[in-house]
Design an enzyme around this catalytic site. Structure first.
Site, PDB file in Angstrom:
ATOM      1  N   ARG A 102       0.793  -1.242   0.000  1.00  0.00           N
ATOM      2  CA  ARG A 102       0.000   0.000   0.000  1.00  0.00           C
ATOM      3  C   ARG A 102       0.824   1.289   0.000  1.00  0.00           C
ATOM      4  O   ARG A 102       0.839   2.037   0.973  1.00  0.00           O
ATOM      5  CB  ARG A 102      -0.979   0.004   1.178  1.00  0.00           C
ATOM      6  N   ASP A 145     -13.546  -4.497   0.371  1.00  0.00           N
ATOM      7  CA  ASP A 145     -13.876  -4.525   1.800  1.00  0.00           C
ATOM      8  C   ASP A 145     -15.022  -5.489   2.129  1.00  0.00           C
ATOM      9  O   ASP A 145     -15.373  -5.651   3.307  1.00  0.00           O
ATOM     10  CB  ASP A 145     -14.224  -3.105   2.293  1.00  0.00           C
TER      11      ASP A 145
HETATM   12  C1  UD1 Z   1      -9.459   2.849   0.744  1.00  0.00           C
HETATM   13  C2  UD1 Z   1     -10.300   2.412   1.922  1.00  0.00           C
HETATM   14  C3  UD1 Z   1     -10.157   0.915   2.176  1.00  0.00           C
HETATM   15  C4  UD1 Z   1     -10.443   0.144   0.883  1.00  0.00           C
HETATM   16  C5  UD1 Z   1      -9.629   0.691  -0.281  1.00  0.00           C
HETATM   17  C6  UD1 Z   1     -10.008   0.065  -1.608  1.00  0.00           C
HETATM   18  C7  UD1 Z   1     -10.349   4.394   3.303  1.00  0.00           C
HETATM   19  C8  UD1 Z   1      -9.911   5.077   4.559  1.00  0.00           C
HETATM   20  N1  UD1 Z   1      -9.894   3.175   3.091  1.00  0.00           N
HETATM   21  O1  UD1 Z   1      -8.099   2.596   1.098  1.00  0.00           O
HETATM   22  O2  UD1 Z   1     -11.075   0.543   3.193  1.00  0.00           O
HETATM   23  O3  UD1 Z   1     -10.111  -1.218   1.079  1.00  0.00           O
HETATM   24  O4  UD1 Z   1      -9.818   2.112  -0.416  1.00  0.00           O
HETATM   25  O5  UD1 Z   1     -11.356   0.251  -1.862  1.00  0.00           O
HETATM   26  O6  UD1 Z   1     -11.129   4.927   2.535  1.00  0.00           O
HETATM   27  N2  UD1 Z   1      -2.008   2.419  -4.517  1.00  0.00           N
HETATM   28  C9  UD1 Z   1      -0.780   2.699  -5.037  1.00  0.00           C
HETATM   29  N3  UD1 Z   1      -0.247   3.946  -4.820  1.00  0.00           N
HETATM   30  C10 UD1 Z   1      -0.905   4.901  -4.105  1.00  0.00           C
HETATM   31  C11 UD1 Z   1      -2.173   4.614  -3.587  1.00  0.00           C
HETATM   32  C12 UD1 Z   1      -2.718   3.352  -3.808  1.00  0.00           C
HETATM   33  O7  UD1 Z   1      -0.158   1.851  -5.672  1.00  0.00           O
HETATM   34  O8  UD1 Z   1      -0.364   6.001  -3.953  1.00  0.00           O
HETATM   35  C13 UD1 Z   1      -2.622   1.078  -4.724  1.00  0.00           C
HETATM   36  C14 UD1 Z   1      -2.847   0.309  -3.418  1.00  0.00           C
HETATM   37  O9  UD1 Z   1      -1.668  -0.359  -3.008  1.00  0.00           O
HETATM   38  C15 UD1 Z   1      -3.955  -0.613  -3.809  1.00  0.00           C
HETATM   39  C16 UD1 Z   1      -4.790   0.231  -4.791  1.00  0.00           C
HETATM   40  O10 UD1 Z   1      -3.923   1.267  -5.233  1.00  0.00           O
HETATM   41  O11 UD1 Z   1      -3.454  -1.742  -4.471  1.00  0.00           O
HETATM   42  C17 UD1 Z   1      -6.033   0.844  -4.207  1.00  0.00           C
HETATM   43  O12 UD1 Z   1      -5.721   1.457  -2.988  1.00  0.00           O
HETATM   44  P1  UD1 Z   1      -6.487   2.746  -2.441  1.00  0.00           P
HETATM   45  O13 UD1 Z   1      -7.766   2.942  -3.158  1.00  0.00           O
HETATM   46  O14 UD1 Z   1      -5.536   3.891  -2.402  1.00  0.00           O
HETATM   47  O15 UD1 Z   1      -6.799   2.302  -0.943  1.00  0.00           O
HETATM   48  P2  UD1 Z   1      -6.937   3.276   0.269  1.00  0.00           P
HETATM   49  O16 UD1 Z   1      -7.400   4.606  -0.225  1.00  0.00           O
HETATM   50  O17 UD1 Z   1      -5.716   3.214   1.123  1.00  0.00           O
END
Ligand code: UD1
Length: 416
Positions: A121, A304
Site C-alpha cells: 500500500r 472490503d
Molecule cells: C481505501 C479504503 C479501504 C479500501 C480501499 C479500496 C479508506 C480510509 N480506506 O483505502 O477501506 O479497502 O480504499 O477500496 O477509505 N495504490 C498505489 N499507490 C498509491 C495509492 C494506492 O499503488 O499512492 C494502490 C494500493 O496499493 C492498492 C490500490 O492502489 O493496491 C487501491 O488502494 P487505495 O484505493 O488507495 O486504498 P486506500 O485509499 O488506502
C-alpha cells in the site's frame, strides 16, 4: 487482549441501525483542516479509527468537541502541521491530512505509512499528484516533507484508482490557484460524500462520482454542517451475516443505491431483498448458493466485502471463485477459516471455496478489519464455540458490533 466468544447456530432476526461510514468520516474530518471556521459533523461513528483521527487533528492544534455522534472541529489555531509515525502506523488513513495541510499552511510533515497486513500500500500517487500541483516533496527520516507557497491547479492522471489518493488531491485542489482535473479518479460514494461536504464549505467541485473530477480552487473555505453518509460496508456485513445464518433482518438509516453489486450477489446466493427509503430488508431461507466474486474499484464489487463473502461461500451449496484484484495479500482469513473446517484453495489472487455442510467452532485470530468481520460471520454459522483473538481490528471499523449482533439474537460476548 480482548477476545470475542461466539456460540454459533442462531439465525439473525430483527432490526439494526447502520452507523455513519468510517471511510467517509475520516477524510471529512481532515477537511476540517481546510478552514479557520468550525466544521460541524453529525452521524459520526464511535470507532477507534475516528478517535485516532481526532487525536491526530488535536495534536496539530485543531479543537474537537464530541457529543455522541456529533463532532465539531475548529481549525482556527492549527500550529503543528505534522502527523507523527506513532499515529500513522496505526491508521494509514492519517495520510489524508497531507493534502489539506499543504494547501492551507504551505507545509506538511507526514510519516510514511509503511506496509500493512493486507499489502504494501504505497502512497506514491498522493505524492506525485501534489508534485504536479507544484509542491516540493522530500522524504526525510521516514517522513514526507511537502512545501508549496500556494498549490497550482494541474491535470492529474491516476495510474491506479486510489480512494484516499483521490480524496487527498480533491482537498488539496480546493484551495489551489486555478483548475485541477483528476482523471481515472475513484468513484466511491465516500469520495462523493467528501465532495458534498467541501461544496458546503464553499469549494467548487464537479464530476464527483465519475472518473473525472474537476476542482476550481478558491482563496478560502468557510465552516459548514454535514451529516456523514451511512456505512455501506457495515450494511453489507450485516446482510451477509443474516444470509449466512439463514435469518431475516432489516437495516435502517442505510442506502440501497450504494450497495448494488453486494445486493445483487446476495440475490444470487438466494436471499430475498427489498429496499425502500433508508431501509433494506433481507430474508434467507435455507442454505445459501455459492457466489463468485471479483473485487474492483466502485461500482464493482468492493474489496472490503471480499472476506465476508468468503465466509458465506464456506457453508454455501457448491463451489465459488473469489478473486482479489485490489490488494496483493488479502487472503489471510483463509488460514483461520480452515481452522473452522472450511475447504479453500488459494492460487495467487484467486481462492476456490468448496462449500461444506457445516463449520465447527475453534479458536481463531483476527488479522485485519474485514478479516475479523469474516471470522465473526463464520463463528455465527459454526457449530459450537468460536473464540476470536485480536478483535481490536474489529473495533477500528464496526460500531458496537457485539451489542448490535446480540440485539439480532446472536450469542456473542466480549472476553476482557
Ligand atoms: C481505501 C479504503 C479501504 C479500501 C480501499 C479500496 C479508506 C480510509 N480506506 O483505502 O477501506 O479497502 O480504499 O477500496 O477509505 N495504490 C498505489 N499507490 C498509491 C495509492 C494506492 O499503488 O499512492 C494502490 C494500493 O496499493 C492498492 C490500490 O492502489 O493496491 C487501491 O488502494 P487505495 O484505493 O488507495 O486504498 P486506500 O485509499 O488506502
Amino acid at each position: 487482549m480482548q477476545k470475542l466468544a461466539i456460540q454459533g447456530g442462531t439465525p439473525l432476526h430483527g432490526e439494526v441501525r447502520i452507523s455513519g461510514a468510517k471511510n467517509a468520516a475520516l477524510p471529512i474530518m481532515c477537511a476540517g483542516l481546510l478552514t479557520a471556521d468550525t466544521l460541524q459533523l453529525s452521524n459520526v461513528p464511535e470507532l477507534h479509527d475516528v478517535s485516532t483521527m481526532r487525536k491526530l487533528l488535536e495534536q496539530m492544534g485543531v479543537k474537537a468537541c464530541v457529543r455522541g455522534g456529533e463532532m465539531a472541529l475548529y481549525g482556527g489555531q492549527v500550529d503543528k502541521p505534522e502527523a507523527p509515525y506513532d499515529m500513522v502506523k496505526t491508521m494509514r488513513a492519517s495520510v489524508l491530512v497531507l493534502g489539506p495541510l499543504v494547501a492551507r499552511f504551505g507545509e506538511a510533515r507526514v510519516s510514511l505509512p509503511g506496509g500493512c497486513a493486507i499489502g504494501s500500500r504505497p502512497v506514491d500517487l498522493h505524492i506525485k499528484g501534489l508534485q504536479a500541483m507544484g509542491a516540493t516533496i522530500s522524504i526525510e527520516h521516514g517522513y514526507i516533507h511537502a512545501q508549496a507557497k500556494r498549490l497550482k491547479g494541474a491535470r492529474i492522471f491516476f495510474d491506479i484508482v486510489s480512494v484516499t489518493g483521490t480524496e487527498n488531491l480533491i482537498m488539496a485542489a480546493a484551495l489551489a490557484d486555478g483548475v485541477t482535473v483528476l482523471e481515472n479518479a475513484a468513484r466511491e460514494p465516500e469520495v462523493v460524500d467528501l465532495a458534498h461536504c467541501l461544496r458546503a464549505m464553499g469549494a467548487k467541485i464537479s464530476g464527483d462520482g465519475t472518473d473525472t473530477i474537476t476542482v476550481t480552487g478558491v482563496d478560502e473555505l468557510h465552516g459548514a454542517a454535514h451529516r456523514i453518509m451511512p456505512d455501506r460496508i457495515e450494511s453489507g456485513t450485516f446482510l451477509v451475516t443474516a444470509a449466512a445464518t439463514g435469518g431475516s433482518i432489516t437495516l435502517t438509516d442505510t442506502r440501497a443505491d450504494i450497495l448494488e453489486t453486494v445486493l445483487e450477489k446476495l440475490g444470487e446466493a438466494g436471499a430475498k431483498i427489498s429496499a425502500s427509503g433508508d431501509r433494506i430488508h433481507l430474508e434467507m431461507n435455507g442454505r445459501p448458493k455459492s457466489v463468485n466474486v471479483r473485487t474492483a474499484p466502485y461500482p464493482a464489487f468492493p474489496t472490503d466485502m471480499q472476506a465476508q463473502f468468503m465466509a458465506l461461500n464456506c457453508i454455501a451449496n457448491g463451489s465459488a471463485m473469489v478473486v482479489e484484484t485490489i490488494f496483493e495479500n488479502r487472503f489471510m482469513h483463509v488460514q483461520e477459516l480452515r481452522r473452522l473446517g472450511a475447504q479453500i484453495e488459494v492460487e495467487g489472487n484467486t481462492s476456490v471455496v468448496r462449500g461444506v455442510d457445516h463449520l465447527e467452532g475453534a479458536a481463531v485470530m483476527a488479522t485485519d478489519l474485514r478479516a475479523s468481520a469474516c471470522l465473526v460471520i463464520a463463528g455465527l454459522v459454526a457449530q459450537g464455540e468460536t473464540v476470536i483473538d485480536r478483535i481490536y481490528h474489529l473495533d477500528r471499523g464496526y460500531e458496537h458490533i457485539e451489542a448490535k449482533l446480540s440485539q439480532l439474537g446472536a450469542n456473542i460476548r466480549r472476553l476482557k
